[in-house]
Design an enzyme around this catalytic site. Structure first.
Site, PDB file in Angstrom:
ATOM      1  N   SER A 114       0.868  -1.185   0.000  1.00 45.66           N
ATOM      2  CA  SER A 114       0.000   0.000   0.000  1.00 45.66           C
ATOM      3  C   SER A 114       0.903   1.232   0.000  1.00 45.66           C
ATOM      4  O   SER A 114       2.048   1.158   0.474  1.00 45.66           O
ATOM      5  CB  SER A 114      -0.876   0.018   1.266  1.00 45.66           C
ATOM      6  OG  SER A 114      -1.515   1.275   1.411  1.00 45.66           O
TER       7      SER A 114
ATOM      8  N   TYR B   3      -1.599  -0.488  10.416  1.00 48.28           N
ATOM      9  CA  TYR B   3      -1.736  -0.857   8.997  1.00 48.28           C
ATOM     10  C   TYR B   3      -0.491  -0.405   8.217  1.00 48.28           C
ATOM     11  O   TYR B   3       0.092  -1.182   7.453  1.00 48.28           O
ATOM     12  CB  TYR B   3      -2.997  -0.207   8.426  1.00 48.28           C
ATOM     13  CG  TYR B   3      -3.250  -0.525   6.969  1.00 48.28           C
ATOM     14  CD1 TYR B   3      -3.772  -1.753   6.578  1.00 48.28           C
ATOM     15  CD2 TYR B   3      -2.968   0.416   5.973  1.00 48.28           C
ATOM     16  CE1 TYR B   3      -4.003  -2.041   5.233  1.00 48.28           C
ATOM     17  CE2 TYR B   3      -3.195   0.134   4.630  1.00 48.28           C
ATOM     18  CZ  TYR B   3      -3.719  -1.092   4.270  1.00 48.28           C
ATOM     19  OH  TYR B   3      -3.942  -1.375   2.933  1.00 48.28           O
TER      20      TYR B   3
ATOM     21  N   ALA C 232       2.477   0.157   9.317  1.00 48.73           N
ATOM     22  CA  ALA C 232       3.642  -0.660   9.713  1.00 48.73           C
ATOM     23  C   ALA C 232       3.597  -2.025   9.042  1.00 48.73           C
ATOM     24  O   ALA C 232       4.619  -2.540   8.574  1.00 48.73           O
ATOM     25  CB  ALA C 232       3.661  -0.821  11.232  1.00 48.73           C
ATOM     26  N   SER C 233       2.400  -2.599   8.964  1.00 52.90           N
ATOM     27  CA  SER C 233       2.298  -3.920   8.321  1.00 52.90           C
ATOM     28  C   SER C 233       2.672  -3.822   6.847  1.00 52.90           C
ATOM     29  O   SER C 233       3.326  -4.717   6.298  1.00 52.90           O
ATOM     30  CB  SER C 233       0.885  -4.514   8.483  1.00 52.90           C
ATOM     31  OG  SER C 233      -0.066  -3.865   7.656  1.00 52.90           O
ATOM     32  N   LYS C 234       2.289  -2.742   6.196  1.00 52.81           N
ATOM     33  CA  LYS C 234       2.571  -2.595   4.759  1.00 52.81           C
ATOM     34  C   LYS C 234       4.022  -2.186   4.501  1.00 52.81           C
ATOM     35  O   LYS C 234       4.613  -2.573   3.492  1.00 52.81           O
ATOM     36  CB  LYS C 234       1.587  -1.602   4.135  1.00 52.81           C
ATOM     37  CG  LYS C 234       0.139  -2.084   4.167  1.00 52.81           C
ATOM     38  CD  LYS C 234      -0.035  -3.400   3.416  1.00 52.81           C
ATOM     39  CE  LYS C 234      -1.474  -3.823   3.278  1.00 52.81           C
ATOM     40  NZ  LYS C 234      -1.622  -5.066   2.513  1.00 52.81           N
TER      41      LYS C 234
ATOM     42  N   ILE D 111      -8.347   2.339  -3.921  1.00 57.94           N
ATOM     43  CA  ILE D 111      -8.934   1.438  -4.915  1.00 57.94           C
ATOM     44  C   ILE D 111     -10.362   1.117  -4.474  1.00 57.94           C
ATOM     45  O   ILE D 111     -10.611   0.852  -3.288  1.00 57.94           O
ATOM     46  CB  ILE D 111      -8.116   0.119  -5.028  1.00 57.94           C
ATOM     47  CG1 ILE D 111      -6.625   0.411  -5.288  1.00 57.94           C
ATOM     48  CG2 ILE D 111      -8.701  -0.769  -6.134  1.00 57.94           C
ATOM     49  CD1 ILE D 111      -6.295   1.138  -6.566  1.00 57.94           C
TER      50      ILE D 111
HETATM   51  N1  LIG Z   1      -8.679  -0.911  -1.495  1.00 62.03           N
HETATM   52  C1  LIG Z   1      -7.675  -0.066  -1.302  1.00 62.03           C
HETATM   53  O1  LIG Z   1      -7.823   1.148  -1.391  1.00 62.03           O
HETATM   54  C2  LIG Z   1      -6.296  -0.624  -0.983  1.00 62.03           C
HETATM   55  C3  LIG Z   1      -5.216   0.266  -1.023  1.00 62.03           C
HETATM   56  C4  LIG Z   1      -3.954  -0.202  -0.745  1.00 62.03           C
HETATM   57  C5  LIG Z   1      -3.750  -1.524  -0.442  1.00 62.03           C
HETATM   58  N2  LIG Z   1      -4.810  -2.381  -0.405  1.00 62.03           N
HETATM   59  C6  LIG Z   1      -4.515  -3.772  -0.060  1.00 62.03           C
HETATM   60  O2  LIG Z   1      -5.009  -4.614  -1.067  1.00 62.03           O
HETATM   61  C7  LIG Z   1      -5.283  -5.903  -0.517  1.00 62.03           C
HETATM   62  C8  LIG Z   1      -6.682  -6.326  -0.955  1.00 62.03           C
HETATM   63  O3  LIG Z   1      -7.610  -5.431  -0.356  1.00 62.03           O
HETATM   64  P1  LIG Z   1      -9.023  -5.070  -1.030  1.00 62.03           P
HETATM   65  O4  LIG Z   1      -9.081  -3.611  -1.156  1.00 62.03           O
HETATM   66  O5  LIG Z   1      -9.255  -5.919  -2.199  1.00 62.03           O
HETATM   67  O6  LIG Z   1      -9.975  -5.455   0.181  1.00 62.03           O
HETATM   68  P2  LIG Z   1     -11.210  -6.446   0.310  1.00 62.03           P
HETATM   69  O7  LIG Z   1     -11.683  -6.278   1.693  1.00 62.03           O
HETATM   70  O8  LIG Z   1     -12.150  -6.248  -0.812  1.00 62.03           O
HETATM   71  O9  LIG Z   1     -10.523  -7.881   0.145  1.00 62.03           O
HETATM   72  C9  LIG Z   1      -9.688  -8.407   1.140  1.00 62.03           C
HETATM   73  C10 LIG Z   1      -9.913  -9.905   1.202  1.00 62.03           C
HETATM   74  O10 LIG Z   1      -9.034 -10.431   2.197  1.00 62.03           O
HETATM   75  C11 LIG Z   1      -9.766 -11.408   2.924  1.00 62.03           C
HETATM   76  N3  LIG Z   1      -9.204 -11.603   4.249  1.00 62.03           N
HETATM   77  C12 LIG Z   1      -9.290 -10.794   5.340  1.00 62.03           C
HETATM   78  N4  LIG Z   1      -8.701 -11.373   6.398  1.00 62.03           N
HETATM   79  C13 LIG Z   1      -8.209 -12.562   5.967  1.00 62.03           C
HETATM   80  C14 LIG Z   1      -7.514 -13.614   6.599  1.00 62.03           C
HETATM   81  N5  LIG Z   1      -7.208 -13.584   7.905  1.00 62.03           N
HETATM   82  N6  LIG Z   1      -7.174 -14.680   5.852  1.00 62.03           N
HETATM   83  C15 LIG Z   1      -7.500 -14.752   4.533  1.00 62.03           C
HETATM   84  N7  LIG Z   1      -8.183 -13.796   3.889  1.00 62.03           N
HETATM   85  C16 LIG Z   1      -8.525 -12.709   4.606  1.00 62.03           C
HETATM   86  C17 LIG Z   1     -11.184 -10.875   2.994  1.00 62.03           C
HETATM   87  O11 LIG Z   1     -12.111 -11.902   3.301  1.00 62.03           O
HETATM   88  C18 LIG Z   1     -11.341 -10.276   1.603  1.00 62.03           C
HETATM   89  O12 LIG Z   1     -11.881 -11.225   0.703  1.00 62.03           O
HETATM   90  C19 LIG Z   1      -5.140  -5.757   0.992  1.00 62.03           C
HETATM   91  O13 LIG Z   1      -3.889  -6.252   1.383  1.00 62.03           O
HETATM   92  C20 LIG Z   1      -5.187  -4.262   1.205  1.00 62.03           C
HETATM   93  O14 LIG Z   1      -4.497  -3.871   2.349  1.00 62.03           O
HETATM   94  C21 LIG Z   1      -6.077  -1.959  -0.667  1.00 62.03           C
END
Ligand SMILES: NC(=O)c1ccc[n+]([C@@H]2O[C@H](COP(=O)([O-])OP(=O)(O)OC[C@H]3O[C@@H](n4cnc5c(N)ncnc54)[C@H](O)[C@@H]3O)[C@@H](O)[C@H]2O)c1
Length: 243
Positions: A137, A151, A153-155, A183
Site C-alpha cells: 500500500s 496498517y 507498519a504492516s505494509k 482502490i
Molecule cells: N482498497 C484499497 O484502497 C487498498 C489500497 C492499498 C492496499 N490495499 C490492499 O489490497 C489488498 C486487498 O484489499 P481489497 O481492497 O481488495 O480489500 P477487500 O476487503 O475487498 O478484500 C480483502 C480480502 O481479504 C480477505 N481476508 C481478510 N482477512 C483474511 C484472513 N485472515 N485470511 C484470509 N483472507 C482474509 C477478505 O475476506 C477479503 O476477501 C489488501 O492487502 C489491502 O491492504 C487496498
C-alpha cells in the site's frame, strides 16, 4: 493481456476486491487459479464464476497451518505453483493512544505474518521462473492515514519483506510488490462514501482506481515482460503519491 496457459496462480484474499479481480484476470490470461480466502462462501462464489481451471479453499492468513493447507490444495489440484499473489488483508482504524496489543497484533498477524507463512509454504512447490507479488500500500511508504499506524507498519513490513524474499529466492523466483492508493473495493467503501470526493481532489488522475487496474500490474509482474524486475515496488495511486 498475457499468456499464462499452463501456469498456476495461488491468490490470497481472492474472495473480494483486488484478490478477486486478480484471480479473474489471471484466469482470463489462461492460468489455472486457486482462490484462497477466510470467507469460504465468497471464494466459492468467485471461483464458481470462472470455469474448471479455478479452484478455491478457505484459508486464514494468520494461521501457518492454514497456509500449508492452501498450498497443498493448489499442489494437489494443479501439480505446483508458478505465481503467488498475496492480496489477503485487513484495514481497521484505531488511533495509536487507544490501540490495544490485540489490535496491533491482529493487524500484523494477518497483513505481515500471513505473507511470510504462505510464501514459506509455497516456495518449495514453486516452479523455476515463478513470481511472487505482494499487495502492499502507499501506506507502507508514507505511514498510513490517520488512525492506521498498525496498517502502515504492516505494509512497510511487506515492502521490506518483498525485497528480502527477492534476494533470497533469486535467480529462481522473482518477488515484487504493488503499492496501491485508493482502490474501489469493499475494504475502503465506507471511507470513500464519507470522504471520497475530498480524496479524489488530491489524486492527479482525478479518480480512485479499480481492482482490475491492480490485477493487470500483478499480471505484468508475473509475466516475462518483467523478467529483469525483482525486489521492486510499483506505486499505483493515480499520482497521489510519487515515491
Ligand atoms: N482498497 C484499497 O484502497 C487498498 C489500497 C492499498 C492496499 N490495499 C490492499 O489490497 C489488498 C486487498 O484489499 P481489497 O481492497 O481488495 O480489500 P477487500 O476487503 O475487498 O478484500 C480483502 C480480502 O481479504 C480477505 N481476508 C481478510 N482477512 C483474511 C484472513 N485472515 N485470511 C484470509 N483472507 C482474509 C477478505 O475476506 C477479503 O476477501 C489488501 O492487502 C489491502 O491492504 C487496498
Amino acid at each position: 493481456m498475457f499468456d499464462f496457459t499452463g501456469k498456476t496462480a495461488l491468490i490470497t484474499g481472492a474472495g473480494s476486491g483486488i484478490g478477486r479481480a486478480t484471480a479473474a484476470y489471471f484466469h482470463e490470461c489462461g492460468a489455472n487459479v486457486v482462490l484462497a480466502d477466510i470467507n469460504a462462501a465468497a471464494v466459492q462464489e468467485a471461483a464458481g464464476a470462472l470455469d474448471g481451471r479455478a479452484s478455491h479453499c478457505r484459508y486464514d492468513a494468520g494461521d501457518p497451518q492454514s497456509a500449508e493447507a492452501a498450498v497443498a490444495h493448489a499442489v494437489d489440484r494443479f501439480g505446483g505453483i508458478d505465481h503467488l499473489v498475496l492480496a489477503a488483508g485487513i484495514y481497521e482504524q484505531q488511533l495509536l493512544e487507544g490501540m490495544t496489543d490485540a489490535q496491533w497484533h491482529r493487524m500484523i498477524a494477518v497483513n505481515l505474518d500471513g505473507a511470510f507463512y504462505i510464501t514459506r509454504a509455497s516456495v518449495p512447490h514453486m516452479r523455476d521462473g515463478g513470481a511472487i507479488v505482494a499487495i502492499a500500500s502507499v501506506a507502507g511508504h508514507q505511514g498510513g492515514s490517520f488512525g492506521h499506524t498498525h496498517y502502515g507498519a504492516s505494509k512497510g513490513g511487506i515492502l521490506a519483506f518483498t525485497r528480502g524474499v527477492a534476494r533470497d529466492l533469486a535467480p529462481r523466483i522473482r518477488a515484487n510488490a504493488i503499492a496501491p492508493g485508493w482502490i474501489d473495493t469493499p475494504m475502503v467503501a465506507k471511507t470513500l462514501e464519507s470522504s471520497g470526493a475530498a480524496k479524489v481532489k488530491a489524486i492527479p488522475l482525478q479518480r480512485v482506481g479499480q481492482p482490475r487496474e491492480i490485477a493487470s500490474i500483478a499480471a505484468f509482474l508475473c509475466s516475462d515482460a518483467s523478467s529483469f524486475v525483482t525486489g521492486e515496488s510499483i506505486i499505483a495511486a493515480g499520482g497521489a503519491y510519487m515515491g
